[in-house]
Scaffold this active site. Sequence first.
Site, PDB file in Angstrom:
ATOM      1  N   CYS A 135      -3.853 -51.902 -66.385  1.00 31.79           N
ATOM      2  CA  CYS A 135      -3.104 -52.496 -65.332  1.00 31.79           C
ATOM      3  C   CYS A 135      -3.038 -51.085 -64.117  1.00 31.79           C
ATOM      4  O   CYS A 135      -2.855 -50.349 -64.231  1.00 31.79           O
ATOM      5  CB  CYS A 135      -1.478 -52.538 -66.084  1.00 31.79           C
ATOM      6  SG  CYS A 135      -0.412 -52.409 -64.551  1.00 31.79           S
ATOM      7  N   CYS A 138       0.528 -50.935 -61.977  1.00 30.90           N
ATOM      8  CA  CYS A 138       1.264 -49.940 -62.582  1.00 30.90           C
ATOM      9  C   CYS A 138       0.492 -48.475 -62.497  1.00 30.90           C
ATOM     10  O   CYS A 138       0.858 -47.828 -62.406  1.00 30.90           O
ATOM     11  CB  CYS A 138       1.081 -50.508 -64.261  1.00 30.90           C
ATOM     12  SG  CYS A 138       1.695 -51.742 -64.990  1.00 30.90           S
ATOM     13  N   ASP A 139      -0.907 -48.216 -62.981  1.00 35.36           N
ATOM     14  CA  ASP A 139      -0.773 -47.051 -63.320  1.00 35.36           C
ATOM     15  C   ASP A 139      -1.819 -46.475 -62.339  1.00 35.36           C
ATOM     16  O   ASP A 139      -2.690 -45.157 -61.917  1.00 35.36           O
ATOM     17  CB  ASP A 139      -2.057 -47.332 -64.832  1.00 35.36           C
ATOM     18  CG  ASP A 139      -0.491 -47.230 -65.762  1.00 35.36           C
ATOM     19  OD1 ASP A 139       0.481 -46.856 -65.809  1.00 35.36           O
ATOM     20  OD2 ASP A 139      -1.308 -48.298 -66.359  1.00 35.36           O
TER      21      ASP A 139
END
Length: 312
Positions: A135, A138-139
């Site tokens: 992701c 997300c990261d």
Amino acid sequence: MEQVDIAVIGGGPAGLTAALYASRARAKTVVFEKGLPGGQIVTTDHVENYPGFPGGLAGAELGALMTKQAEEFGAVIRTFTEVESIVPADLDFTLRTTDGDEFLARAVIVATGAVPRKLGVPGEAEYTGRGVSWCATCDGAFFRDKVVAVIGGGDAAVEEALFLTKFASKVHIVHRRDELRATKCIQERAFANDKIEPQWSRVVREVRGDGSRVSSVLLESTKGEPDLDLPVDGVFIFVGVHPVSELVRTSVACDDAGYVRTDHDGRTDWPGIFAAGDVTDSELKQVITAAAKGASAAFEALRYVDQKTCGI
């Protein structure tokens, strides 16, 4: 046989939010989760794009909070309990678990999620959450001024590579072929970005690290050239996902990839069966959208149960 109002299958953000809304409306609600609650979010080191948490929080912490909040309103979370069948029973549904237990539910919400396809190479599991991610949204921010590799050559991989250039100093796109499969206009944007460097005709054979973080990926040539040990700080894998829809795939309409088709409010084409989250054919797969779809599905399931009960 235990009777419940709403059975939620899957304990990720969609399922836990559905359980929160259903139990808060005083419906007897049970969540069947084959592992521990939280879903994919628990594998994320840090979540900083979920509203209400300035500074962010650990994915595992967010999952635990969602679980606690649903339980506070009376939802029962049955962990390590896998549902193997859903069978119509007059106006209700009989759910049978792999342990042989049976439950009678007035409505069912399928929130079984999707799992990223994995490479299956050494080091991948060891460094998940410590440099290996599925992701970028997300990261990606954790790799500011770092070098990362994106594995894959389709639209998702190239778009995520472009997103990662906002943070990383260099993004290697590792693809098994000598040309990308992504849409041409997306490829053009990628090739125009001087932070992106393709690694053509290569496949990952190993994710390497120092015991705590990723340090490189070992790439094998599909054309017989020598292996390449590519130094990177992170590896983002986009080789597809697999919707966990096997339980209902022959019962409700699914698209060609196996995602459950729903309307805007989470209804499937089987009355009384609802779906939410990553298992559905919705476009954006994020914690916030999973939670929102879980709330919608619970609202419609509650209305379905009320109408059915009043009609008896």
